[in-house]
Motif scaffolding. Structure first.
Motif, PDB file in Angstrom:
ATOM      1  N   ASP A  26      79.969   5.096  38.008  1.00  0.00           N
ATOM      2  CA  ASP A  26      78.990   4.027  37.782  1.00  0.00           C
ATOM      3  C   ASP A  26      78.185   3.738  39.047  1.00  0.00           C
ATOM      4  O   ASP A  26      76.981   3.508  38.998  1.00  0.00           O
ATOM      5  N   ARG A  27      78.868   3.753  40.188  1.00  0.00           N
ATOM      6  CA  ARG A  27      78.210   3.447  41.456  1.00  0.00           C
ATOM      7  C   ARG A  27      77.184   4.506  41.858  1.00  0.00           C
ATOM      8  O   ARG A  27      76.206   4.201  42.535  1.00  0.00           O
ATOM      9  N   ILE A  28      77.440   5.749  41.460  1.00  0.00           N
ATOM     10  CA  ILE A  28      76.532   6.830  41.875  1.00  0.00           C
ATOM     11  C   ILE A  28      75.752   7.400  40.682  1.00  0.00           C
ATOM     12  O   ILE A  28      75.170   8.481  40.778  1.00  0.00           O
ATOM     13  N   MET A  29      75.721   6.653  39.558  1.00  0.00           N
ATOM     14  CA  MET A  29      75.079   7.160  38.350  1.00  0.00           C
ATOM     15  C   MET A  29      73.613   7.514  38.577  1.00  0.00           C
ATOM     16  O   MET A  29      73.122   8.538  38.089  1.00  0.00           O
ATOM     17  N   GLU A  30      72.910   6.693  39.345  1.00  0.00           N
ATOM     18  CA  GLU A  30      71.498   6.973  39.619  1.00  0.00           C
ATOM     19  C   GLU A  30      71.336   8.299  40.356  1.00  0.00           C
ATOM     20  O   GLU A  30      70.435   9.088  40.041  1.00  0.00           O
ATOM     21  N   LEU A  31      72.230   8.565  41.293  1.00  0.00           N
ATOM     22  CA  LEU A  31      72.184   9.825  42.023  1.00  0.00           C
ATOM     23  C   LEU A  31      72.499  11.004  41.094  1.00  0.00           C
ATOM     24  O   LEU A  31      71.869  12.061  41.174  1.00  0.00           O
ATOM     25  N   VAL A  32      73.475  10.803  40.199  1.00  0.00           N
ATOM     26  CA  VAL A  32      73.875  11.867  39.275  1.00  0.00           C
ATOM     27  C   VAL A  32      72.752  12.188  38.299  1.00  0.00           C
ATOM     28  O   VAL A  32      72.441  13.361  38.034  1.00  0.00           O
ATOM     29  N   LEU A  33      72.117  11.136  37.753  1.00  0.00           N
ATOM     30  CA  LEU A  33      71.054  11.344  36.772  1.00  0.00           C
ATOM     31  C   LEU A  33      69.841  12.035  37.379  1.00  0.00           C
ATOM     32  O   LEU A  33      69.120  12.763  36.688  1.00  0.00           O
ATOM     33  N   ASN A  34      69.612  11.809  38.658  1.00  0.00           N
ATOM     34  CA  ASN A  34      68.442  12.389  39.323  1.00  0.00           C
ATOM     35  C   ASN A  34      68.761  13.654  40.114  1.00  0.00           C
ATOM     36  O   ASN A  34      67.915  14.162  40.839  1.00  0.00           O
ATOM     37  N   GLN A  35      69.990  14.145  39.953  1.00  0.00           N
ATOM     38  CA  GLN A  35      70.392  15.286  40.767  1.00  0.00           C
ATOM     39  C   GLN A  35      69.666  16.560  40.354  1.00  0.00           C
ATOM     40  O   GLN A  35      69.362  16.783  39.183  1.00  0.00           O
ATOM     41  N   ASN A  36      69.376  17.350  41.311  1.00  0.00           N
ATOM     42  CA  ASN A  36      68.787  18.672  41.104  1.00  0.00           C
ATOM     43  C   ASN A  36      69.289  19.596  42.207  1.00  0.00           C
ATOM     44  O   ASN A  36      70.013  20.541  41.976  1.00  0.00           O
ATOM     45  N   ASP A  59      66.522  24.501  53.505  1.00  0.00           N
ATOM     46  CA  ASP A  59      66.626  23.118  53.982  1.00  0.00           C
ATOM     47  C   ASP A  59      67.831  22.403  53.382  1.00  0.00           C
ATOM     48  O   ASP A  59      67.851  21.179  53.266  1.00  0.00           O
ATOM     49  N   ARG A  60      68.871  23.158  53.021  1.00  0.00           N
ATOM     50  CA  ARG A  60      70.017  22.573  52.327  1.00  0.00           C
ATOM     51  C   ARG A  60      70.768  21.538  53.162  1.00  0.00           C
ATOM     52  O   ARG A  60      71.259  20.555  52.624  1.00  0.00           O
ATOM     53  N   GLN A  61      70.834  21.731  54.491  1.00  0.00           N
ATOM     54  CA  GLN A  61      71.536  20.763  55.326  1.00  0.00           C
ATOM     55  C   GLN A  61      70.809  19.427  55.349  1.00  0.00           C
ATOM     56  O   GLN A  61      71.425  18.355  55.321  1.00  0.00           O
ATOM     57  N   LYS A  62      69.489  19.460  55.384  1.00  0.00           N
ATOM     58  CA  LYS A  62      68.691  18.236  55.341  1.00  0.00           C
ATOM     59  C   LYS A  62      68.884  17.526  54.010  1.00  0.00           C
ATOM     60  O   LYS A  62      69.032  16.299  53.960  1.00  0.00           O
ATOM     61  N   LEU A  63      68.898  18.299  52.922  1.00  0.00           N
ATOM     62  CA  LEU A  63      69.113  17.714  51.601  1.00  0.00           C
ATOM     63  C   LEU A  63      70.500  17.092  51.492  1.00  0.00           C
ATOM     64  O   LEU A  63      70.665  16.006  50.920  1.00  0.00           O
ATOM     65  N   LEU A  64      71.494  17.762  52.050  1.00  0.00           N
ATOM     66  CA  LEU A  64      72.845  17.223  52.042  1.00  0.00           C
ATOM     67  C   LEU A  64      72.931  15.941  52.857  1.00  0.00           C
ATOM     68  O   LEU A  64      73.594  14.981  52.455  1.00  0.00           O
ATOM     69  N   ASP A  65      72.260  15.913  53.999  1.00  0.00           N
ATOM     70  CA  ASP A  65      72.257  14.709  54.841  1.00  0.00           C
ATOM     71  C   ASP A  65      71.693  13.518  54.081  1.00  0.00           C
ATOM     72  O   ASP A  65      72.235  12.408  54.131  1.00  0.00           O
ATOM     73  N   GLN A  66      70.588  13.721  53.369  1.00  0.00           N
ATOM     74  CA  GLN A  66      69.928  12.636  52.640  1.00  0.00           C
ATOM     75  C   GLN A  66      70.820  12.112  51.516  1.00  0.00           C
ATOM     76  O   GLN A  66      70.967  10.896  51.341  1.00  0.00           O
ATOM     77  N   THR A  67      71.419  13.030  50.763  1.00  0.00           N
ATOM     78  CA  THR A  67      72.274  12.604  49.648  1.00  0.00           C
ATOM     79  C   THR A  67      73.573  11.985  50.161  1.00  0.00           C
ATOM     80  O   THR A  67      74.084  11.025  49.578  1.00  0.00           O
ATOM     81  N   GLU A  68      74.088  12.510  51.256  1.00  0.00           N
ATOM     82  CA  GLU A  68      75.302  11.943  51.840  1.00  0.00           C
ATOM     83  C   GLU A  68      75.079  10.499  52.274  1.00  0.00           C
ATOM     84  O   GLU A  68      75.948   9.643  52.078  1.00  0.00           O
ATOM     85  N   GLU A  69      73.938  10.217  52.840  1.00  0.00           N
ATOM     86  CA  GLU A  69      73.636   8.848  53.264  1.00  0.00           C
ATOM     87  C   GLU A  69      73.633   7.907  52.071  1.00  0.00           C
ATOM     88  O   GLU A  69      74.200   6.806  52.122  1.00  0.00           O
ATOM     89  N   ALA A  70      72.999   8.334  50.976  1.00  0.00           N
ATOM     90  CA  ALA A  70      72.962   7.510  49.767  1.00  0.00           C
ATOM     91  C   ALA A  70      74.357   7.362  49.159  1.00  0.00           C
ATOM     92  O   ALA A  70      74.735   6.278  48.687  1.00  0.00           O
ATOM     93  N   LEU A  71      75.132   8.433  49.204  1.00  0.00           N
ATOM     94  CA  LEU A  71      76.480   8.408  48.645  1.00  0.00           C
ATOM     95  C   LEU A  71      77.387   7.468  49.422  1.00  0.00           C
ATOM     96  O   LEU A  71      78.135   6.670  48.835  1.00  0.00           O
ATOM     97  N   THR A  72      77.340   7.535  50.739  1.00  0.00           N
ATOM     98  CA  THR A  72      78.211   6.693  51.561  1.00  0.00           C
ATOM     99  C   THR A  72      77.826   5.217  51.483  1.00  0.00           C
ATOM    100  O   THR A  72      78.661   4.338  51.669  1.00  0.00           O
TER     101      THR A  72
END
Length: 242
Positions: A26-36, A59-72
């Protein structure tokens, strides 16, 4: 496989505890729905949730950094390690690395806490003593639990759980003493003390913490969740102090 693949791929892992799978989703649903890219996957087992982020491209490391920030931001307080290590492994590795010793006094878990600790390689450096005090007589004779408290409050009580973890720590001279006492079922429960009622305790030179838990499920599930709660409490109550 890397040579055959058209794109490079990288993954990061986050282990969670203290939150249910549905609550985490539930907490990360927005991230899951918008994942690509990255993609997000969750895997659950009793007491723990593994979240995996996987990204592809240059640019996968940059993408991971951005999603990790939102996840944490959404799950940070529940993350106990940024790896695939279990909660038990993480706790025991912490104890080993910081030269902190531990002992366990168990009733309803019947040795599951000690078994979980000893499943980690190298833990002989820090695990000093395990006592399965299933009967009241064992609690009295070995752990020196007060007889009057056993008669007044019963074996499944905050008072007895507190004495169990404090006294096993004194007996062994360890930095931490942990304890469990409860009703795993399927019988033995009452209105005042239902099946699934378990007290878990931790004692150290910082003080003693006892938690009242009400777990659901069959006998194995209750014992497993009780064991997991001990490791959750070590992480939550004492890691921040060292």
């Amino acid at each position: 496989l890397n040579e055959l693949r058209s794109e490079e791929i990288s993954s990061r892992y986050y282990q969670l505890t203290g939150i249910g799978e549905s609550q985490a989703e539930d907490r990360i649903m927005e991230l899951v729905l918008n994942q690509n890219n990255p993609t997000i996957a969750t895997y659950a087992k009793p007491g723990e949730i593994l979240v995996r982020l996987t990204a592809t491209g240059a640019d996968r490391q940059k993408l991971l950094d951005q999603t990790e920030e939102a996840l944490t931001q959404k799950l940070g307080k529940y993350i106990f390690t940024y790896s695939q290590d279990s909660l038990t492994e993480t706790v025991c590795r912490y104890l080993i690395d910081h030269h902190l010793t531990i002992s366990a006094a168990e009733s309803c878990t019947g040795g599951m806490v000690s078994e979980a600790i000893t499943s980690v390689a190298g833990v002989s450096e820090v695990f000093l003593l395990g006592v399965v005090s299933y009967s009241n007589a064992a609690k009295e004779k070995i752990l020196h639990v007060n007889t009057e408290d056993l008669e007044k409050y019963g074996a499944v009580s905050e008072q007895v759980c507190r004495q169990m973890c404090e006294n096993v720590r004194k007996l062994s001279g360890s930095d931490f003493g942990v304890s469990t006492t409860g009703i795993a079922g399927p019988g033995g429960g009452s209105k005042e003390k239902p099946v699934g009622l378990v007290y878990t305790g931790i004692a150290s030179d910082k003080g003693t913490v006892v938690k009242r838990n009400l777990f659901y499920g069959d006998r194995t599930a209750i014992r497993t969740r009780s064991t997991n709660m001990v490791f959750q409490m070590i992480r939550k109550e004492f890691f921040k102090s060292y």
